[in-house]
Write a protein that holds these residues in place. Structure first.
Motif, mmCIF file in Angstrom:
data_model
loop_
_atom_site.group_PDB
_atom_site.id
_atom_site.type_symbol
_atom_site.label_atom_id
_atom_site.label_comp_id
_atom_site.label_asym_id
_atom_site.label_seq_id
_atom_site.Cartn_x
_atom_site.Cartn_y
_atom_site.Cartn_z
ATOM 1 N N GLN A 110 43.884 70.091 39.005
ATOM 2 C CA GLN A 110 45.282 70.247 39.378
ATOM 3 C C GLN A 110 46.192 69.924 38.193
ATOM 4 O O GLN A 110 47.218 70.599 37.987
ATOM 5 N N SER A 111 45.831 68.900 37.411
ATOM 6 C CA SER A 111 46.640 68.556 36.235
ATOM 7 C C SER A 111 46.624 69.692 35.221
ATOM 8 O O SER A 111 47.667 70.059 34.669
ATOM 9 N N ARG A 112 45.395 70.242 34.996
ATOM 10 C CA ARG A 112 45.324 71.378 34.062
ATOM 11 C C ARG A 112 46.090 72.578 34.600
ATOM 12 O O ARG A 112 46.735 73.320 33.842
ATOM 13 N N ARG A 141 48.740 72.461 36.507
ATOM 14 C CA ARG A 141 50.179 72.220 36.302
ATOM 15 C C ARG A 141 50.574 72.471 34.856
ATOM 16 O O ARG A 141 51.628 73.063 34.584
ATOM 17 N N GLN A 142 49.745 72.010 33.920
ATOM 18 C CA GLN A 142 50.032 72.246 32.500
ATOM 19 C C GLN A 142 50.061 73.744 32.197
ATOM 20 O O GLN A 142 50.936 74.239 31.482
ATOM 21 N N GLN A 182 41.607 66.503 40.882
ATOM 22 C CA GLN A 182 42.845 66.014 40.272
ATOM 23 C C GLN A 182 42.968 66.490 38.838
ATOM 24 O O GLN A 182 44.061 66.882 38.393
ATOM 25 N N ALA A 183 41.843 66.462 38.094
ATOM 26 C CA ALA A 183 41.877 66.959 36.710
ATOM 27 C C ALA A 183 42.205 68.445 36.691
ATOM 28 O O ALA A 183 42.987 68.926 35.849
ATOM 29 N N SER A 228 50.583 76.137 34.327
ATOM 30 C CA SER A 228 51.755 76.725 34.996
ATOM 31 C C SER A 228 53.024 76.496 34.178
ATOM 32 O O SER A 228 53.868 77.397 34.037
ATOM 33 N N THR A 271 38.170 63.435 41.673
ATOM 34 C CA THR A 271 38.552 63.265 40.273
ATOM 35 C C THR A 271 38.609 64.621 39.571
ATOM 36 O O THR A 271 39.558 64.923 38.828
ATOM 37 N N GLN A 272 37.561 65.431 39.809
ATOM 38 C CA GLN A 272 37.546 66.766 39.219
ATOM 39 C C GLN A 272 38.703 67.615 39.735
ATOM 40 O O GLN A 272 39.321 68.371 38.980
#
Length: 374
Positions: free
Chosen positions: A318-320, A322-323, A315-316, A325, A312-313
């Motif tokens: 990776q999401s941050r 991507r944002q 994925q979070a 980036s 979960t951490q």
């Protein structure tokens, strides 16, 4: 001394011919009574988690002395029993019934060697003749109460019979004083052969036929499972039989106990708060493996939760990422556009604007008319 065998105990019927020279029966039994009330066992109980050893500590030898009207002893019987509550012992009724001609009956219980304490005089407080059960009260008894199983074991279950068979005392040539001292109980193992609702003799009593050998003196002792829980009270054994043709047969392996459900009813009627347990027996070795398996499963579940949290951490993160980036790309594009614009401004030629220049005045070559007149 003429020994008459019955599974209810080892009965000694004494006649004058059987009394050794110089010793009377009264002296023998008085000596036995002194030994019963004055001999103590080990003072420190063994500290062991072994179910069999714990069950052994709860087993007692039961001794019954029958007296006539003159106070003279006429018979002595021995059997087995076990503690079901503090100071309370269960045995067979016929072990404490005494001789037919007895006017007075004295009963004693002798604790197991490792249970500690002394021999105790006991009082019969409850009987059930049909089920051949008796409850004895011995307030000073140190034997720990046994656990009684309410679930019926399967036929594949291993069972053990505990008690004090008289033949074992004879084989070892034990003196009366040694017999009356706390001893280690005799243990035999076997399996369940049959569950029956009919007891020997035709009585409607739930019984269990088993192959753990018992002998006279075992009567009243417990039949236990491998967890050390009581599943029956050893009571009967098939003796020699005389057939119609005059042939005597001696059946082998017919050992019978009343089931723990019968014991539960007896104790309930006597209002005894015994330790009853439900569920099948789980041997200690299997229980250890089961506990270890549960501990491993719990540890795996904890690690799985940690992995889930980390995923979960991740994925979070990776999401941050991507944002971030995307923002960096947008900034880079904006900066690129700005640079291009600046370069374009620099490369564009400047346009100059023409400024009108005033012409100088032209000098006149001849004087004006006013100047001439002047």
């Amino acid at each position: 001394v003429d020994w008459r065998r019955s599974l209810g105990g080892d009965r000694v019927v004494v006649s004058m011919r059987g009394i050794a020279s110089g010793f009377g029966l009264t002296g023998l039994v008085l000596g036995a009574s002194l030994a019963l009330t004055g001999v103590s066992g080990a003072q420190t109980p063994a500290d062991s988690p072994d179910p069999l050893h714990e069950a052994e500590r709860s087993v007692v030898r039961v001794v019954t002395v029958s007296l006539d009207a003159l106070g003279e002893p006429v018979a002595l019987e021995t059997g087995s029993g076990f503690a079901v509550a503090p100071g309370l012992v269960v045995t067979n009724h016929h072990v404490v019934q005494g001789a037919a001609q007895a006017v007075e009956i004295d009963t004693f219980v002798i604790p197991e060697r490792d249970a500690g304490g002394q021999s105790q005089k006991a009082k019969v407080t409850q009987t059930w003749a049909d089920a051949d059960l008796a409850l004895l009260s011995a307030p000073g008894l140190s034997s720990p109460p046994m656990t009684i199983a309410q679930a019926e074991p399967g036929k594949e279950a291993t069972v053990r019979a505990l008690g004090y068979p008289g033949v074992t005392d004879e084989v070892r040539k034990l003196s009366l004083a040694e017999i009356l001292r706390p001893q280690e109980p005799y243990v035999t193992s076997g399996s369940i052969a049959l569950f029956s609702s009919i007891a020997p003799g035709g009585g409607r009593i739930d019984t269990v036929f088993h192959t753990a050998a018992i002998n006279p003196g075992n009567s009243g002792g417990p039949l236990i499972d491998v967890c050390g829980r009581v599943i029956g009270v050893n009571t009967w054994g098939a003796g020699s039989q005389l057939g119609d043709d005059g042939q005597v047969t001696a059946p082998q392996g017919q050992f019978i106990a009343s089931q723990s459900s019968v014991l539960a009813k007896f104790l309930g009627d006597a209002q005894v708060k015994a330790n009853f347990v439900d569920g099948a027996c789980v041997p200690a070795s299997i229980q250890v493996l089961d506990d270890r398996l549960k501990a491993d499963e719990s540890a795996i579940a904890g690690e799985r939760d940690q992995i889930t949290q980390l995923q979960t951490q991740l994925q979070a993160g990776q999401s941050r990422a991507r944002q971030l980036s995307l923002m960096l790309n947008l900034i880079a594009i904006a900066l690129g556009a700005l640079v291009v614009a600046l370069i374009a401004l620099r490369l564009t030629p400047k346009r100059t604007r023409a400024v009108p220049v005033a012409e100088p005045p032209i000098a006149s070559a001849s004087p004006t008319a006013r100047e001439v007149v002047t």
